[in-house]
Write a protein that holds these residues in place. Sequence first.
Motif, short mmCIF file in Angstrom:
data_model
loop_
_atom_site.label_atom_id
_atom_site.label_comp_id
_atom_site.label_asym_id
_atom_site.label_seq_id
_atom_site.Cartn_x
_atom_site.Cartn_y
_atom_site.Cartn_z
N TRP A 181 0.93 -1.23 0.06
CA TRP A 181 0.10 -0.10 0.08
C TRP A 181 0.86 1.31 -0.08
O TRP A 181 0.78 2.14 -0.62
CB TRP A 181 -0.76 -0.03 1.30
N LEU A 182 1.83 1.27 0.88
CA LEU A 182 2.80 2.32 0.92
C LEU A 182 3.47 2.66 -0.30
O LEU A 182 3.75 3.84 -0.89
CB LEU A 182 3.66 2.43 2.11
N TYR A 183 4.01 1.62 -0.91
CA TYR A 183 4.45 1.61 -2.12
C TYR A 183 3.74 2.19 -3.25
O TYR A 183 3.94 3.02 -4.14
CB TYR A 183 5.16 0.32 -2.71
N ALA A 184 2.48 1.66 -3.36
CA ALA A 184 1.44 2.12 -4.18
C ALA A 184 1.18 3.71 -4.16
O ALA A 184 1.05 4.41 -5.15
CB ALA A 184 0.15 1.40 -4.15
N ALA A 185 1.06 4.15 -2.85
CA ALA A 185 0.76 5.51 -2.72
C ALA A 185 2.19 6.41 -3.14
O ALA A 185 2.00 7.33 -3.78
CB ALA A 185 0.63 5.82 -1.17
N THR A 186 3.21 5.78 -2.73
CA THR A 186 4.47 6.63 -3.23
C THR A 186 4.66 6.65 -4.79
O THR A 186 5.06 7.61 -5.34
CB THR A 186 5.74 6.05 -2.53
N GLN A 187 4.30 5.48 -5.43
CA GLN A 187 4.45 5.60 -6.94
C GLN A 187 3.57 6.58 -7.40
O GLN A 187 3.73 7.23 -8.40
CB GLN A 187 4.48 4.05 -7.29
N GLY A 188 2.08 6.21 -6.83
CA GLY A 188 1.25 7.26 -7.36
C GLY A 188 1.81 8.77 -7.42
O GLY A 188 1.55 9.56 -8.30
N LEU A 189 2.31 9.16 -6.30
CA LEU A 189 2.80 10.64 -6.13
C LEU A 189 4.05 10.93 -7.37
O LEU A 189 3.98 11.90 -7.79
CB LEU A 189 3.56 10.77 -4.56
N ALA A 190 4.87 9.80 -7.41
CA ALA A 190 6.01 9.87 -8.22
C ALA A 190 5.32 10.14 -9.66
O ALA A 190 5.90 10.57 -10.50
CB ALA A 190 6.89 8.72 -8.14
N GLY A 191 4.29 9.38 -9.85
CA GLY A 191 3.75 9.59 -11.06
C GLY A 191 3.02 11.03 -11.42
O GLY A 191 2.85 11.53 -12.59
N LEU A 192 2.56 11.46 -10.32
CA LEU A 192 1.89 12.82 -10.50
C LEU A 192 3.21 13.72 -10.76
O LEU A 192 2.76 14.72 -11.89
CB LEU A 192 1.61 13.12 -9.10
N VAL A 193 4.27 13.65 -10.34
CA VAL A 193 5.52 14.59 -10.65
C VAL A 193 5.96 14.29 -12.07
O VAL A 193 6.09 15.23 -12.88
CB VAL A 193 6.63 14.26 -9.70
N LEU A 194 5.85 13.18 -12.56
CA LEU A 194 6.29 12.88 -13.83
C LEU A 194 5.25 13.60 -15.03
O LEU A 194 5.64 14.11 -15.86
CB LEU A 194 6.19 11.35 -14.06
N THR A 195 3.98 13.21 -14.77
CA THR A 195 2.91 13.72 -15.72
C THR A 195 2.27 15.03 -15.59
O THR A 195 1.80 15.60 -16.42
CB THR A 195 1.72 12.78 -15.70
N HIS A 196 2.71 15.64 -14.45
CA HIS A 196 2.16 17.32 -14.25
C HIS A 196 3.14 17.96 -13.90
O HIS A 196 3.30 19.09 -14.82
CB HIS A 196 1.10 17.09 -12.86
N LEU A 197 4.14 18.02 -12.96
CA LEU A 197 5.18 18.88 -12.82
C LEU A 197 6.16 18.98 -14.05
O LEU A 197 6.63 20.27 -14.34
CB LEU A 197 6.04 18.45 -11.57
N VAL A 198 6.66 17.81 -14.49
CA VAL A 198 7.64 17.61 -15.59
C VAL A 198 7.11 18.37 -17.01
O VAL A 198 7.91 19.45 -17.54
CB VAL A 198 8.13 16.37 -15.92
N PRO A 199 5.84 18.05 -17.29
CA PRO A 199 5.31 18.87 -18.47
C PRO A 199 5.06 20.32 -18.40
O PRO A 199 5.64 21.24 -19.31
CB PRO A 199 4.03 18.19 -18.83
N HIS A 200 4.81 20.79 -17.30
CA HIS A 200 4.67 22.21 -16.88
C HIS A 200 6.07 22.95 -16.95
O HIS A 200 6.44 23.95 -17.66
CB HIS A 200 4.00 22.74 -15.72
N ALA A 201 7.07 22.02 -16.35
CA ALA A 201 8.45 22.79 -16.35
C ALA A 201 9.06 22.76 -17.72
O ALA A 201 9.84 23.87 -17.86
CB ALA A 201 9.23 21.62 -15.49
N LEU A 202 8.70 21.86 -18.55
CA LEU A 202 9.11 21.77 -20.02
C LEU A 202 8.81 22.86 -20.84
O LEU A 202 8.94 23.14 -21.84
CB LEU A 202 9.07 20.47 -20.46
N ARG A 203 7.61 23.35 -20.44
CA ARG A 203 6.76 24.36 -21.15
C ARG A 203 7.38 25.70 -20.73
O ARG A 203 7.29 26.47 -21.58
CB ARG A 203 5.05 24.19 -20.81
#
Length: 849
Positions: free
Chosen positions: A827-849
């Motif tokens: 469960w803790l891994y799934a939550a941590t991976q979910g947060l990492a996925g948010l960084v990958l698909t939200h923060l990174v695209p905005h930073a690249l723009r």
Amino acid sequence: MTPPADPLSPDAPLPNPLPRPEGEVEKLKEIWKTPFGWRFPTVVNNNWIGVLYVGTALLFFVLAGILALVMRLQLAVPGNAILDHETYNQFFTTHGTIMMFLFAVPAMEAMGVYLLPAMLAARDLPFPRLSAYAYWAYLIGGLFFFGSLFFGLAPNTGWYMYPPLTSKPYSPGINADFWLLGIGFIEISAIAGAIEIIVGILRNRAPGMTLARMPLFCWAMLVFAAMIVFAFPAIIWATILLELERAFDWPFFLPDRGGDPLLWQHLFWFFGHPEVYIIFLPAAGMVSMIIPTMARTPLVGYGLVAMALVATGFLSFGLWVHHMYTTGIPQLSLSFFSSASFAVTVPTGVQVFAWLATLAVGRRVTLNVPTLYMLGFLFIFVLGGLTGVMVAVVPFDWQAHDTYFIVAHLHYVLIGGMVFPLLGALYYWAPTAGRKLSDRLGRWSFWLLFGGINLTFFPMHLSGLRGMPRRVYTYPSGMGLEWPNLISSIGAFVAAVGVACVVVDLLRNFRMETGGGGGGNPWSAGTLEWLPNDTYAARSIPRVHGREPLWENPRLTEEVEQGRHFLPGTVTGRRETIVTSPVAAVPQYVQVIPGPSWAHVVAAAGTAGLFTMLTIQLVWLALAFGALAVLATLWWLWTGTDYGPLRDDAEIGGGLRVPVYLAGPDSTAWWAMIVLLLVDGTVFACLLFTHGFLWLVNPEGWPPPGTPLPHAVWPLFSAMGYTGSAVLLWLADRALGHGRAGVILPAVLLALPLLLLGFGADLWGYWSAGLRPTTHSFASSVYANLFWQGLHAAIVFVMALYLAARRLAGMVDPVRRVTFDCVRLFWLYAATQGLAGLVLTHLVPHALR
């Protein structure tokens, strides 16, 4: 008598100085008896599962060999018409796939399942139902895959399945889906076996068998299983991406929408080149066991060979571009991977010289069948290694790439490095299962195989240098290719006769003696698998003080048979084994392990049905099989794990008392979950690589201009959901540690909707913004991440309900908490991976723009 302070000390007396009552032997036989008749599929004893595994692997070896013979008939003369182009493509794709996925890796895993408990002097590996599940999944999935040939539906684009040839426009049928779904299913079986092997080697060794005293086959299998953990996730992720593209038009590999076919090659060969060493290392471990026995001397350079095994496994992950020299990658990358290709030969050379030195210093080398196969291995493998050094040179590889020179190199390495050691191992270890195989037939098989293999593949070097391309079903006359191909075809049939001799020998002489103690120790070997064994393995678990216990203590066999070592009987009345510390092998607790059951068999059949029905596009029936697999797995877990503290502690010999139940990092279940999360994390690393690679190959930007992105409130809600669920599980863990079990149920039931909110908010944010996965590779990569997070959310949903049911049944409390610990980790891994996925698909695209 007061027991010594350290019962593992060489100076300590035997744990049980007096013979044990014979009634204990009868109890062990009853507890460990093998089910027969209609209940035989429920068997979980490693000796039976290992033998079934080996036999099935050899079956696939023979089937793939028959395909090879037909192909060699087709290529014996120019312009032959035995096979048409399409059928030939299906034959060579199925041949390569079976040899790599259904024979080589499973055969090595099978030998591990069979030999490791005896070598480690364990009653069994810690999760016998997992090994049995892996076997049945492999058998059902493999037969299903091979059966596609008879319906003209076998894959036809090569065992490497390169896009765009495997994309829907060029492979519109379901042939490619048979490979993608069938092989993906079989990889699950391999990973299940790897988890069992890693935990078994690290936690179920005989008391006193430190890491420095382990047999080298155990070292080889440990590295083998670790490599599966980090290599196989890449091919699993690659097959997921290609199947998503084929089924739903998500353009990961289509350049017109931002994809790139080279993404597949990077992912595939990150798995594919380490797989060569995954196949080789267990074979090397077998050689390191057989040669010292036949030379009557310990292996020269044990420590160096163990280090070489680890180094080979590590370096092999830096070689995947070795297969991509002609794809146009930058010169700097070529130089790096060429250097890595040379570097990996160093630890291999260390092992070869150690084997030769052992033969040189041996007192009297016995030239029997296992020895002949070892010598044949050294000759053929070294020759294949030399051509490997040649193709590591970039300019030469540019000339030889995709020619029959590579076919020759590949088969010299794989047949010399794996098949010869395996056949030698069958002749060497056959007495542990019944009796020796025929020396006469064994010698015939060796010389026919040795001559046939060289006759088949050596001429291919010449035909390759003359320009014969790989993967062609015919060739014109007048190119100087007639005689090399004819000789190769003759050699293939000579080798086939050699394989037939092995098969006949196995069928004539094999006896599976589950109560007769095997066939003795005809080679006078020094390791523990040669102790007399029964369904419950050795009579008692010996105390170990060296690397060759039977050589160091000639009376050890008698002592073990008298029950004078550890765990000479049963302390719980159930199947059990000793769990030891991972480094020093100090006894920590007695683990109760599950016995025969239909649960894992039904789970394997349900999993096979799920993938089969998906392949032939019967979705509703696939869902029904999937539900059956889930229910069977829950039944398996409910009845076969976390038995709880059946008693406070027990004496296992010499006054040494250990618990009968431990939770947390001491339990084998905790270790298995950690290994599973390493597999999971490697898949996520491949997901990260997918995003990064596609970003680099898209010069218009990542995301491309005009791509709709969700409002920031949705990832914020998602992050809050993931974080909140993790905090609640952390608080529940602390409360359970303080004896407050009542908080488990409300914490889980509150945390579950928060985790689902984390996934749902992210999905809704992208969908409501108008982003669709078919528009561009950026969108497909985002939805691939959502697919992966959604899969984890679904798994956590099932795990949460299972944990709640266990708690309501009174099977989870502050002491009996293994189920909670495993669910919490995932469960803790799934939550941590979910947060990492948010960084990958939200923060990174905005930073690249």
